[in-house]
Design a protein around this motif. Structure first.
Motif, PDB file in Angstrom:
ATOM      1  N   CYS A   1       0.833  -1.209   0.000  1.00  0.00           N
ATOM      2  CA  CYS A   1       0.000   0.000   0.000  1.00  0.00           C
ATOM      3  C   CYS A   1       0.868   1.260   0.000  1.00  0.00           C
ATOM      4  CB  CYS A   1      -0.942  -0.005   1.205  1.00  0.00           C
ATOM      5  SG  CYS A   1      -2.339  -1.130   1.035  1.00  0.00           S
TER       6      CYS A   1
ATOM      7  N   TYR B   1      -1.435   4.251  -0.869  1.00  0.00           N
ATOM      8  CA  TYR B   1      -2.686   4.151  -0.120  1.00  0.00           C
ATOM      9  C   TYR B   1      -2.362   4.349   1.350  1.00  0.00           C
ATOM     10  CZ  TYR B   1      -5.197   2.496  -4.224  1.00  0.00           C
ATOM     11  OH  TYR B   1      -5.787   2.411  -5.471  1.00  0.00           O
TER      12      TYR B   1
ATOM     13  N   LYS C   1      -6.959   7.772  -1.482  1.00  0.00           N
ATOM     14  CA  LYS C   1      -6.616   6.355  -1.546  1.00  0.00           C
ATOM     15  C   LYS C   1      -6.346   5.846  -0.127  1.00  0.00           C
ATOM     16  CE  LYS C   1      -3.785   5.450  -5.073  1.00  0.00           C
ATOM     17  NZ  LYS C   1      -2.642   5.607  -6.016  1.00  0.00           N
TER      18      LYS C   1
ATOM     19  N   GLU D   1      -9.807   1.393  -0.672  1.00  0.00           N
ATOM     20  CA  GLU D   1     -10.817   2.205  -1.351  1.00  0.00           C
ATOM     21  C   GLU D   1     -10.102   3.368  -2.032  1.00  0.00           C
ATOM     22  OE1 GLU D   1     -13.797   1.003  -1.263  1.00  0.00           O
ATOM     23  OE2 GLU D   1     -13.627  -0.311   0.493  1.00  0.00           O
ATOM     24  N   ALA D   2     -10.407   3.560  -3.310  1.00  0.00           N
ATOM     25  CA  ALA D   2      -9.913   4.716  -4.062  1.00  0.00           C
ATOM     26  C   ALA D   2     -11.137   5.536  -4.453  1.00  0.00           C
ATOM     27  CB  ALA D   2      -9.141   4.277  -5.292  1.00  0.00           C
TER      28      ALA D   2
ATOM     29  N   ASP E   1      -9.285   1.415 -11.727  1.00  0.00           N
ATOM     30  CA  ASP E   1      -9.847   0.073 -11.568  1.00  0.00           C
ATOM     31  C   ASP E   1      -8.740  -0.966 -11.740  1.00  0.00           C
ATOM     32  OD1 ASP E   1     -11.911   1.948 -12.101  1.00  0.00           O
ATOM     33  OD2 ASP E   1     -13.264   0.349 -12.731  1.00  0.00           O
TER      34      ASP E   1
ATOM     35  N   VAL F   1      -6.331  -0.960  -8.733  1.00  0.00           N
ATOM     36  CA  VAL F   1      -6.881  -1.656  -7.567  1.00  0.00           C
ATOM     37  C   VAL F   1      -6.736  -3.166  -7.729  1.00  0.00           C
ATOM     38  CG1 VAL F   1      -9.050  -2.202  -6.388  1.00  0.00           C
ATOM     39  CG2 VAL F   1      -8.443   0.179  -6.841  1.00  0.00           C
TER      40      VAL F   1
ATOM     41  N   GLY G   1     -12.984  -0.379  -4.846  1.00  0.00           N
ATOM     42  CA  GLY G   1     -12.191  -1.012  -3.806  1.00  0.00           C
ATOM     43  C   GLY G   1     -12.331  -2.519  -3.855  1.00  0.00           C
TER      44      GLY G   1
END
Length: 424
Positions: free
Chosen positions: A31, A36, A104, A131-132, A141, A144, A305
């Protein structure tokens, strides 16, 4: 009266918890590379959050939530999933007002669902998810999905299978919904009571029914891909192209709908197909959502997400006999002989620890041989032997348990000695 752990829960004991910590560090490091940031939300929320955020027609809300009233009569629910809580925090803390409109986030923590416990599935289970929020760009997309695949590959899992579908936008979903109602309504009486209520609430959920999955109408149900408008088709094509550019293989499954009401456009699951693991097993799932942020009182902000169960990940690791590179040993074990040496070692042990070394000593007045057995059980790299005679001479014997060599050094040089040896 003996007290037993509640059904569907587990104690994570020493010897096992290190594996959890290793996996969590892998997730945190990935992450960090993808930028993130961690978020930690309460374990319980107001029940209305999940009713609105997850969806009244879902099994989670209807059957699986742990809900109770607090002392003021407010309905409270232990969180059954992470997205609704993250979005609530996103709205409440006005994260959308930051200079970077794309937020993010990732989370790791326990979730709670009242369902039948089975291998890899608990009533209290741990989820990792991301979760973005804040962009409609199909590239996010693919990012993720790539992050999720990276987590599994980083712990040694192979034979991963990405299954993906598009649920389209509101216009596409409405047309597909009408087609599903027309398809199932004439024979809805042949389906379970849940599906009968879903026909009007959310007929897409019928396709996700486990009881009626063998019904002949399931195989002939209208596919969402046939009802995508041009905009939705173009979006899905962009996502697939990005996945191809990233070298991620996928399989399009028009029957993949996922179990939550808030999904739009991309929906996906990651499975593992291995003879050792048995049938194809879902390890993670996620998708894109729009309208969720608004439904909780925020601005229009689409997101995407996924979530994965750490228990199911560990189950896959065990079934495939994957050995995680966990260092369970210590740097030094202090063996003491004599009352003065034992008293002195308490402060010496503290100095070792403050210097960043993993160290331990005997607190049970064991004999010399027994202390060496403990050092061996703790997988110590070195044993430092201190007796009253050595203490009076400001010296200590250090034995390297990897090769059996032993040296006598000054006590004040022990930390330097251990660190230098540890670098080799």
């Amino acid at each position: 009266m003996p007290y037993n752990i509640p059904r569907g829960t587990q104690d994570i004991l020493p010897g096992q918890v290190e594996r959890w910590q290793y996996i969590e560090k892998v997730m945190q490091n990935i992450c960090e590379r993808y930028q993130y940031k961690e978020i930690r939300t309460p374990i319980f929320e107001h029940t209305e959050l999940f009713q609105r955020g997850v969806g009244d027609s879902t099994d989670i809300v209807q059957k699986e939530m742990y809900t109770f009233q607090d002392r003021k009569g407010r309905s409270i629910t232990l969180r059954p999933e992470g997205t609704a809580s993250v979005v609530r925090s996103y709205v409440e803390n006005k994260m959308y007002a930051s200079a970077n409109s794309l937020t993010k986030l990732f989370y790791i923590g326990p979730m709670f669902r009242y369902e039948r416990p089975q291998s890899g599935r608990y009533r209290q289970f741990w989820q990792f998810g991301i979760e973005a929020i804040g962009t409609k760009n199909p590239a996010i997309d693919a990012e993720v999905i790539s992050l999720a695949m990276n987590v599994y590959e980083s712990v040694g899992l192979k034979n991963l299978k990405l299954v993906i579908n598009s649920l389209g936008d509101d216009e596409s979903r409405k047309q597909h919904r009408d087609a599903l109602v027309g398809h199932f309504e004439p024979r809805i009486g042949e389906f379970c009571s849940d599906c009968q209520s879903r026909l009007k609430q959310n007929p897409l959920r019928i396709l996700d029914c486990k009881k009626d999955r063998g019904h002949e109408l399931m195989g002939t149900a209208p596919a969402i891909l046939d009802y995508l408008n041009e905009e939705s088709k173009a979006y899905f094509d962009h996502v697939l192209n990005y996945l191809q550019n990233l070298g991620i293989n996928y399989e399009v499954d028009p029957n993949l709908v996922r179990g939550l009401d808030y999904y739009h456009h991309t929906a996906f699951e990651i499975m593992m197909d291995s003879d050792k693991f048995g049938a194809i097993t879902t390890l993670a799932g996620g998708g894109r959502y729009s309208g969720l942020v608004q439904s909780i009182g925020g601005p229009e902000a689409p997101g995407i997400g996924f979530a994965l169960s750490i228990e199911r990940l560990l189950l896959a690791i065990d079934e495939l006999n994957i050995s995680l590179p966990i260092d369970e040993g210590i740097d030094c074990y202090l063996v003491t002989l004599g009352e003065k040496a034992n008293e002195y070692s308490v402060a010496l042990l503290e100095r070792l620890r403050k210097a960043g070394l993993k160290a331990e000593m005997d607190y049970q007045n064991k004999k010399l041989k027994a202390q060496f057995k403990v050092a061996d059980r703790l997988n110590a790299k070195f044993v430092a032997i201190l007796g009253d005679d050595e203490l009076s001479g400001n010296s200590i014997n250090v034995k390297d348990l990897t090769d059996g060599n032993q040296e006598k050094i000054e006590i004040d040089k022990l930390i330097e000695y251990l660190k230098k040896k540890g670098e080799k």
